[in-house]
Design a protein around this motif. Structure first.
Motif, PDB file in Angstrom:
ATOM      1  N   ARG A  43      35.179 108.562  84.771  1.00  0.00           N
ATOM      2  CA  ARG A  43      34.309 109.708  85.079  1.00  0.00           C
ATOM      3  C   ARG A  43      33.851 109.704  86.547  1.00  0.00           C
ATOM      4  O   ARG A  43      33.840 110.755  87.182  1.00  0.00           O
ATOM      5  CB  ARG A  43      33.135 109.692  84.097  1.00  0.00           C
ATOM      6  N   HIS A 148      25.030 105.307  73.740  1.00  0.00           N
ATOM      7  CA  HIS A 148      25.242 106.760  73.783  1.00  0.00           C
ATOM      8  C   HIS A 148      26.613 107.015  74.403  1.00  0.00           C
ATOM      9  O   HIS A 148      27.047 106.301  75.301  1.00  0.00           O
ATOM     10  CB  HIS A 148      24.140 107.428  74.610  1.00  0.00           C
ATOM     11  N   ALA A 151      32.314 107.390  72.224  1.00  0.00           N
ATOM     12  CA  ALA A 151      33.775 107.612  72.263  1.00  0.00           C
ATOM     13  C   ALA A 151      34.316 107.614  73.691  1.00  0.00           C
ATOM     14  O   ALA A 151      35.509 107.812  73.910  1.00  0.00           O
ATOM     15  CB  ALA A 151      34.118 108.937  71.573  1.00  0.00           C
ATOM     16  N   GLY A 153      35.243 105.998  77.568  1.00  0.00           N
ATOM     17  CA  GLY A 153      35.877 104.742  77.971  1.00  0.00           C
ATOM     18  C   GLY A 153      34.871 103.601  77.899  1.00  0.00           C
ATOM     19  O   GLY A 153      35.146 102.530  77.345  1.00  0.00           O
ATOM     20  N   ILE A 154      33.689 103.840  78.457  1.00  0.00           N
ATOM     21  CA  ILE A 154      32.627 102.824  78.416  1.00  0.00           C
ATOM     22  C   ILE A 154      32.206 102.564  76.972  1.00  0.00           C
ATOM     23  O   ILE A 154      32.056 101.412  76.548  1.00  0.00           O
ATOM     24  CB  ILE A 154      31.406 103.306  79.246  1.00  0.00           C
ATOM     25  N   GLY A 174      29.942 113.363  70.022  1.00  0.00           N
ATOM     26  CA  GLY A 174      29.757 114.805  69.847  1.00  0.00           C
ATOM     27  C   GLY A 174      30.546 115.460  68.739  1.00  0.00           C
ATOM     28  O   GLY A 174      30.399 116.670  68.517  1.00  0.00           O
ATOM     29  N   MET A 214      24.066 106.766  79.133  1.00  0.00           N
ATOM     30  CA  MET A 214      24.703 107.469  80.237  1.00  0.00           C
ATOM     31  C   MET A 214      24.252 108.930  80.261  1.00  0.00           C
ATOM     32  O   MET A 214      24.738 109.714  81.059  1.00  0.00           O
ATOM     33  CB  MET A 214      26.230 107.377  80.104  1.00  0.00           C
ATOM     34  N   VAL A 215      23.351 109.314  79.347  1.00  0.00           N
ATOM     35  CA  VAL A 215      22.960 110.720  79.200  1.00  0.00           C
ATOM     36  C   VAL A 215      21.759 111.056  80.086  1.00  0.00           C
ATOM     37  O   VAL A 215      21.720 112.084  80.753  1.00  0.00           O
ATOM     38  CB  VAL A 215      22.673 111.058  77.713  1.00  0.00           C
ATOM     39  N   TYR A 219      17.186 112.103  76.739  1.00  0.00           N
ATOM     40  CA  TYR A 219      17.093 111.035  75.736  1.00  0.00           C
ATOM     41  C   TYR A 219      16.008 109.999  76.074  1.00  0.00           C
ATOM     42  O   TYR A 219      15.734 109.112  75.267  1.00  0.00           O
ATOM     43  CB  TYR A 219      18.442 110.298  75.607  1.00  0.00           C
ATOM     44  N   ILE A 236      23.490 103.509  82.972  1.00  0.00           N
ATOM     45  CA  ILE A 236      24.660 103.429  83.853  1.00  0.00           C
ATOM     46  C   ILE A 236      25.015 104.804  84.394  1.00  0.00           C
ATOM     47  O   ILE A 236      25.916 104.932  85.221  1.00  0.00           O
ATOM     48  CB  ILE A 236      25.891 102.822  83.150  1.00  0.00           C
ATOM     49  N   LEU A 239      24.231 111.818  82.940  1.00  0.00           N
ATOM     50  CA  LEU A 239      25.088 113.007  82.870  1.00  0.00           C
ATOM     51  C   LEU A 239      24.270 114.289  82.705  1.00  0.00           C
ATOM     52  O   LEU A 239      24.699 115.360  83.092  1.00  0.00           O
ATOM     53  CB  LEU A 239      26.082 112.869  81.705  1.00  0.00           C
ATOM     54  N   GLN A 240      23.073 114.166  82.098  1.00  0.00           N
ATOM     55  CA  GLN A 240      22.267 115.378  81.881  1.00  0.00           C
ATOM     56  C   GLN A 240      20.915 115.315  82.594  1.00  0.00           C
ATOM     57  O   GLN A 240      19.930 115.862  82.108  1.00  0.00           O
ATOM     58  CB  GLN A 240      22.115 115.616  80.382  1.00  0.00           C
ATOM     59  N   SER A 261      22.104 100.060  86.662  1.00  0.00           N
ATOM     60  CA  SER A 261      22.850  99.531  87.804  1.00  0.00           C
ATOM     61  C   SER A 261      24.072 100.394  88.055  1.00  0.00           C
ATOM     62  O   SER A 261      24.464 101.195  87.207  1.00  0.00           O
ATOM     63  CB  SER A 261      23.303  98.098  87.528  1.00  0.00           C
TER      64      SER A 261
HETATM   65  N1  LIG Z   1      26.874 102.514  86.569  1.00  0.00           N
HETATM   66  C1  LIG Z   1      28.113 102.094  86.615  1.00  0.00           C
HETATM   67  O1  LIG Z   1      28.401 101.048  87.208  1.00  0.00           O
HETATM   68  C2  LIG Z   1      29.181 102.900  85.929  1.00  0.00           C
HETATM   69  C3  LIG Z   1      30.501 102.424  85.885  1.00  0.00           C
HETATM   70  C4  LIG Z   1      31.461 103.182  85.196  1.00  0.00           C
HETATM   71  C5  LIG Z   1      31.088 104.374  84.585  1.00  0.00           C
HETATM   72  N2  LIG Z   1      29.800 104.813  84.687  1.00  0.00           N
HETATM   73  C6  LIG Z   1      29.364 106.064  84.042  1.00  0.00           C
HETATM   74  O2  LIG Z   1      29.493 105.905  82.652  1.00  0.00           O
HETATM   75  C7  LIG Z   1      29.752 107.178  82.058  1.00  0.00           C
HETATM   76  C8  LIG Z   1      30.955 107.059  81.146  1.00  0.00           C
HETATM   77  O3  LIG Z   1      32.113 106.884  81.933  1.00  0.00           O
HETATM   78  P1  LIG Z   1      33.559 107.078  81.290  1.00  0.00           P
HETATM   79  O4  LIG Z   1      34.534 106.881  82.378  1.00  0.00           O
HETATM   80  O5  LIG Z   1      33.627 106.283  80.050  1.00  0.00           O
HETATM   81  O6  LIG Z   1      33.497 108.668  81.013  1.00  0.00           O
HETATM   82  P2  LIG Z   1      33.835 109.589  79.761  1.00  0.00           P
HETATM   83  O7  LIG Z   1      34.892 108.938  78.922  1.00  0.00           O
HETATM   84  O8  LIG Z   1      34.097 110.942  80.279  1.00  0.00           O
HETATM   85  O9  LIG Z   1      32.458 109.623  78.966  1.00  0.00           O
HETATM   86  C9  LIG Z   1      31.443 110.566  79.058  1.00  0.00           C
HETATM   87  C10 LIG Z   1      30.770 110.563  77.693  1.00  0.00           C
HETATM   88  O10 LIG Z   1      29.474 111.163  77.754  1.00  0.00           O
HETATM   89  C11 LIG Z   1      29.193 111.571  76.448  1.00  0.00           C
HETATM   90  N3  LIG Z   1      28.048 112.484  76.361  1.00  0.00           N
HETATM   91  C12 LIG Z   1      27.826 113.614  77.077  1.00  0.00           C
HETATM   92  N4  LIG Z   1      26.666 114.186  76.669  1.00  0.00           N
HETATM   93  C13 LIG Z   1      26.168 113.409  75.665  1.00  0.00           C
HETATM   94  C14 LIG Z   1      25.015 113.465  74.839  1.00  0.00           C
HETATM   95  N5  LIG Z   1      24.108 114.454  74.968  1.00  0.00           N
HETATM   96  N6  LIG Z   1      24.818 112.485  73.920  1.00  0.00           N
HETATM   97  C15 LIG Z   1      25.697 111.472  73.785  1.00  0.00           C
HETATM   98  N7  LIG Z   1      26.820 111.368  74.533  1.00  0.00           N
HETATM   99  C16 LIG Z   1      27.045 112.323  75.465  1.00  0.00           C
HETATM  100  C17 LIG Z   1      30.475 112.219  75.989  1.00  0.00           C
HETATM  101  O11 LIG Z   1      30.477 112.194  74.585  1.00  0.00           O
HETATM  102  P3  LIG Z   1      31.225 113.300  73.626  1.00  0.00           P
HETATM  103  O12 LIG Z   1      32.608 113.496  74.221  1.00  0.00           O
HETATM  104  O13 LIG Z   1      31.227 112.662  72.309  1.00  0.00           O
HETATM  105  O14 LIG Z   1      30.395 114.542  73.708  1.00  0.00           O
HETATM  106  C18 LIG Z   1      31.534 111.309  76.613  1.00  0.00           C
HETATM  107  O15 LIG Z   1      32.021 110.378  75.654  1.00  0.00           O
HETATM  108  C19 LIG Z   1      29.978 108.163  83.182  1.00  0.00           C
HETATM  109  O16 LIG Z   1      28.815 108.942  83.351  1.00  0.00           O
HETATM  110  C20 LIG Z   1      30.225 107.265  84.381  1.00  0.00           C
HETATM  111  O17 LIG Z   1      29.835 107.882  85.597  1.00  0.00           O
HETATM  112  C21 LIG Z   1      28.851 104.093  85.336  1.00  0.00           C
END
Ligand SMILES: NC(=O)c1ccc[n+]([C@@H]2O[C@H](COP(=O)([O-])OP(=O)(O)OC[C@H]3O[C@@H](n4cnc5c(N)ncnc54)[C@H](OP(=O)(O)O)[C@@H]3O)[C@@H](O)[C@H]2O)c1
Length: 326
Positions: A43, A148, A151, A153-154, A174, A214-215, A219, A236, A239-240, A261
């Motif tokens: 993401r 949260h 499904a 990648g995280i 979702g 991540m939301v 929440y 981490i 998103l919202q 972090s």
């Molecule tokens: N801080 C760090 O070091 C770090 C490192 C890597 C990634 N991240 C962050 O981690 C997040 C996930 O990354 P990813 O690559 O795994 O992306 P991804 O597969 O696109 O995951 C995004 C997820 O957010 C979920 N989501 C959106 N709105 C939601 C809600 N209201 N309630 C619950 N779930 C909700 C989606 O769920 P549904 O599809 O089920 O709706 C989807 O599974 C991203 O925001 C990314 O920027 C942070």
């Protein structure tokens, strides 16, 4: 002397991702050059492409935070890797390309039971989960853990790692299909956040010790409500929304910890320490068959734009991978 060139994905805000020719990088001190087999899509790549997540100083402009492949060359002082080693690596950027530079400490061996394509989806998610859930928030066997976005990648990584660690895992997602997938990966219950109030479900289940979120904003207060005494809430992403409102009384009465972090800006030394922890603690989970990265879809590098469209659609579950070489 003529320069050696490679194909890489070019990202310009508002434009389609296309391949272009770039000079093949050469490893400097502490670095290795990897001939890339596959690259994971994350993401943060989509957020960088949209111009909202610039690469940190010194990182390549090319997208891509993780790859798998074969070491092609090593920097002058690198002793732990040699040409021919099959590896996966966390990168500061530059993974959507035929060759990528990695810091030697951010490189890990490909776990024996996995293909190079599967291994490409490990570094960013596994290191992020290891850092936030296990190192910073100290998840213990027997504790209750809620992730949260189960499904994602995280999420698919966090569910499997926490379940293998002996935690009781819950996840929000979702769709019903994604909730069942979370359960198949080891969650006691997948909670459909579109039809159920996760806070009511978790209160009925007795509360939560640790939440990985991540939301963000919508929440925050509900997360505080369902945490047990000494509960931990780790961020981490948001998103919202990042501006939160909540009742601090809950924090004080239950002695909660709120943390968060972001991996990309951490030092090479810190990432090397995390990578060692992952090889020591997570690679054995893979060897024992208790964790396997879930691959959603594989796209050729030249179809990076379609891979991003797939992630943008939200229809994916698990990791999207770019195949760079066979
Ligand atoms: N801080 C760090 O070091 C770090 C490192 C890597 C990634 N991240 C962050 O981690 C997040 C996930 O990354 P990813 O690559 O795994 O992306 P991804 O597969 O696109 O995951 C995004 C997820 O957010 C979920 N989501 C959106 N709105 C939601 C809600 N209201 N309630 C619950 N779930 C909700 C989606 O769920 P549904 O599809 O089920 O709706 C989807 O599974 C991203 O925001 C990314 O920027 C942070």
């Amino acid at each position: 002397m003529s320069k050696s060139m490679m194909k890489a994905v070019k990202s310009v805000v508002g434009q389609k991702l296309v391949l272009h020719d770039l000079e093949k990088p050469a490893p400097g001190p502490g670095q290795v050059l990897i001939k890339v087999a596959a690259a994971g899509v994350n993401r943060p790549d989509l957020i960088q492409r949209a111009g909202r997540y610039p690469p940190p100083p010194g990182a390549p402009e090319t997208l891509g935070l993780e790859v798998s492949g074969t070491i092609e060359a090593t920097g002058p002082d690198v002793t732990q890797w040699k040409p021919g080693d099959q590896v996966c690596a966390l990168l500061p950027g530059g993974g959507y390309a035929e060759h990528a530079l990695a810091h030697a400490g951010s490189v890990m061996p490909v776990p024996e039971s996995l293909s190079l394509v599967e291994a490409a989806g490990l570094p960013e998610t596994v290191l992020t989960v290891w850092n936030n859930v296990f190192e910073m928030s100290r998840l213990k066997s027997g504790e209750t853990f809620l992730v949260h976005g189960g499904a994602s990648g995280i999420g698919t990584t966090a569910i499997q790692m926490a379940a293998a660690w002996g935690a009781k895992v819950y996840a929000t997602a979702g769709t019903e299909q994604k909730c069942r997938l979370c359960e198949k990966l080891g969650a006691t219950k997948g909670i459909n956040y579109k039809t159920e109030d996760f806070a009511a479900v978790m209160q009925a289940e007795g509360g939560v010790d640790l939440i990985l979120d991540m939301v963000g904003a919508p929440y925050f207060d509900r997360n505080l409500t369902i945490l047990k005494d000494l509960g931990r809430l780790a961020y981490i992403a948001f998103l919202q929304g990042s501006k939160v409102e909540g009742d601090l009384t809950r924090l004080m009465l239950k002695r909660l910890t709120v943390t968060g972090s972001t991996l990309r800006i951490r030092t090479d030394d810190y990432k090397a320490k995390l990578a060692q922890g992952v090889v020591t603690h997570v690679w054995p989970m893979i060897a024992q068959g208790r964790f396997r990265p879930l691959i959603d879809q594989i796209f050729p590098l030249k179809e990076a734009d379609a891979a991003h469209a797939r992630m943008e659609s939200g229809d994916h579950a698990g990791k999207i991978i770019l195949q760079v070489a066979r």
